[in-house]
Design a protein around this motif. Structure first.
Motif, short mmCIF file in Angstrom:
data_model
loop_
_atom_site.label_atom_id
_atom_site.label_comp_id
_atom_site.label_asym_id
_atom_site.label_seq_id
_atom_site.Cartn_x
_atom_site.Cartn_y
_atom_site.Cartn_z
N PRO A 31 -9.05 -9.89 7.41
CA PRO A 31 -8.00 -10.73 6.77
C PRO A 31 -8.54 -11.43 5.51
O PRO A 31 -7.79 -11.63 4.55
CB PRO A 31 -7.63 -11.74 7.86
N VAL A 32 -9.81 -11.82 5.52
CA VAL A 32 -10.38 -12.48 4.35
C VAL A 32 -10.35 -11.55 3.14
O VAL A 32 -9.99 -11.94 2.02
CB VAL A 32 -11.81 -12.96 4.65
N HIS A 33 -10.76 -10.28 3.36
CA HIS A 33 -10.77 -9.31 2.26
C HIS A 33 -9.36 -9.08 1.73
O HIS A 33 -9.14 -8.99 0.50
CB HIS A 33 -11.39 -7.99 2.73
N LEU A 34 -8.38 -8.98 2.65
CA LEU A 34 -7.00 -8.81 2.21
C LEU A 34 -6.53 -10.01 1.39
O LEU A 34 -5.85 -9.85 0.35
CB LEU A 34 -6.08 -8.61 3.41
N TYR A 37 -8.23 -9.93 -2.06
CA TYR A 37 -7.81 -8.84 -2.94
C TYR A 37 -6.37 -9.01 -3.43
O TYR A 37 -6.05 -8.76 -4.59
CB TYR A 37 -7.96 -7.51 -2.18
N PHE A 38 -5.48 -9.47 -2.50
CA PHE A 38 -4.07 -9.48 -2.85
C PHE A 38 -3.53 -10.87 -3.22
O PHE A 38 -2.46 -10.98 -3.80
CB PHE A 38 -3.22 -8.93 -1.69
N VAL A 39 -4.26 -11.96 -2.87
CA VAL A 39 -3.74 -13.30 -3.11
C VAL A 39 -4.63 -14.09 -4.07
O VAL A 39 -4.22 -14.48 -5.17
CB VAL A 39 -3.55 -14.07 -1.79
N SER A 40 -5.90 -14.34 -3.64
CA SER A 40 -6.75 -15.22 -4.44
C SER A 40 -7.05 -14.63 -5.82
O SER A 40 -7.11 -15.35 -6.82
CB SER A 40 -8.07 -15.48 -3.69
N ALA A 41 -7.28 -13.31 -5.89
CA ALA A 41 -7.63 -12.68 -7.16
C ALA A 41 -6.55 -11.69 -7.59
O ALA A 41 -6.82 -10.65 -8.21
CB ALA A 41 -8.97 -11.96 -7.04
N PRO A 46 -8.20 -4.76 -11.04
CA PRO A 46 -8.56 -4.15 -9.76
C PRO A 46 -10.07 -4.01 -9.57
O PRO A 46 -10.57 -4.19 -8.45
CB PRO A 46 -7.88 -2.78 -9.83
N ALA A 47 -10.79 -3.72 -10.65
CA ALA A 47 -12.24 -3.59 -10.53
C ALA A 47 -12.88 -4.92 -10.14
O ALA A 47 -13.80 -4.98 -9.31
CB ALA A 47 -12.85 -3.08 -11.83
N THR A 48 -12.36 -5.99 -10.73
CA THR A 48 -12.91 -7.32 -10.41
C THR A 48 -12.64 -7.67 -8.95
O THR A 48 -13.50 -8.19 -8.23
CB THR A 48 -12.29 -8.38 -11.32
N ARG A 49 -11.42 -7.37 -8.49
CA ARG A 49 -11.09 -7.66 -7.09
C ARG A 49 -11.96 -6.83 -6.12
O ARG A 49 -12.40 -7.31 -5.09
CB ARG A 49 -9.61 -7.37 -6.85
#
Length: 314
Positions: A31-34, A37-41, A46-49
């Motif tokens: 959940p942290v990675h999601l 990737y989709f909220v915080s950044a 996409p490369a940065t995320r």
């Protein structure tokens, strides 16, 4: 919050089995990675995320590996501690067993020394009492045998007690008498004759050297058997000792023509017979004892020619 996730990752790796720890870490970090990737950044490229997710994954894996290593070290330490505890318990048990074995050995030695010599002293002193007035010379000879037998008993008991008092230290060999062997049987038979029991001694086969332990065991077996004959065979009994140097085994037989010692089933009683059997068994041999069909009593011990190897393995 990030530090808390790393602490939880270390905790599950350090305290849970590997598969459960991996499942728990994945359940926390997925959940942290999601979220990253989709909220915080979400506004970043996409490369940065992807780099942020990969960075968190590497850090989480590193913390998980550290916890996993610490868990393995702790389990290894606990295993070594258990082994040390078991080894200590085993060492104490072996030490207690060694003490018990030594006590039984000493008890056998004392029994053999005391029983035989005291029996001879009792018989000779009774004979001296009977002929003291009618045959003073015979009484004097009997008393001389009593004196010599008593000195021998005291000397052998002194040797045993010297070893006991020495503990772990090596006793002074110059102060100790040599242990009796098969070669000492002639003197033992002569002493038994002096006690009033006619004994015939014979040797069969070509003599060969016996291991020290086997030779001592043979002497003690013969000594105990003759002592039992003096005690139980009766006044008119005769005895015979046959030493047989066979090709496959060494055998010694002690028989008498008297009433015989009491029958003891499976050696369940009578410390003398038990001691004889244990001495024979210790060196891979066997012992049979019992009354004979035509009368009398027979003790027979057999030792294989490689008895010294079996005795060493004991």
């Amino acid at each position: 919050a990030g530090i808390g996730f790393f602490v939880l990752t270390y905790t599950v790796a350090a305290h849970l089995p590997f598969h459960r720890a991996v499942a728990a870490a994945a359940a926390m970090w997925f959940p942290v990675h999601l979220l990253v990737y989709f909220v915080s950044a979400a506004d970043a490229a996409p490369a940065t995320r992807s780099i942020l997710v990969l960075l968190n994954t590497v850090m989480a894996a590193t913390v998980f590996w550290i916890g996993f290593v610490m868990r393995n070290r702790r389990l290894k330490f606990e295993e070594l501690a258990d082994r040390a505890r078991v080894a200590e318990e085993s060492r104490e048990a072996l030490a207690a067993q060694a003490v018990a074995d030594e006590q039984r050995r000493i008890a056998r030695e004392l029994h053999d020394v005391v029983a035989h010599h005291i029996s001879v002293i009792g018989v000779m002193s009774e004979g001296a009492k009977r002929v003291l007035r009618t045959n003073p010379d015979a009484a004097e000879e009997a008393l001389a045998t009593v004196n010599q037998t008593a000195r021998t008993a005291l000397r052998e008991m002194r040797d045993i007690l010297t070893v006991l008092r020495s503990g772990q230290e090596e006793p002074d060999s110059a102060d100790l008498e040599p242990q009796p062997t098969v070669d000492s049987l002639r003197a033992l038979v002569a002493q038994t004759k002096d006690a009033g029991l006619p004994v015939r001694y014979s040797v069969r086969g070509e003599e060969y050297p016996l291991p020290t332990g086997v030779s001592l065991a043979v002497y003690r077996i013969v000594q105990e058997a003759l002592t039992n004959t003096i005690k139980h065979a009766g006044p008119k009994a005769k005895a015979g000792v046959v030493v047989d140097y066979g090709q496959e085994e060494f055998r010694v037989s002690i028989g008498d023509s008297g009433r015989g010692a009491p029958v003891i089933t499976h050696f369940s009683g009578g410390h003398g017979l038990i001691g004889m059997r244990e001495r024979a068994t210790l060196y891979g041999g066997s012992l049979q004892a019992g009354p004979q069909p035509g009368g009398g009593y027979l003790v027979e011990a057999r030792f294989p020619k490689n008895a010294h190897l079996q005795g060493a393995s004991q």
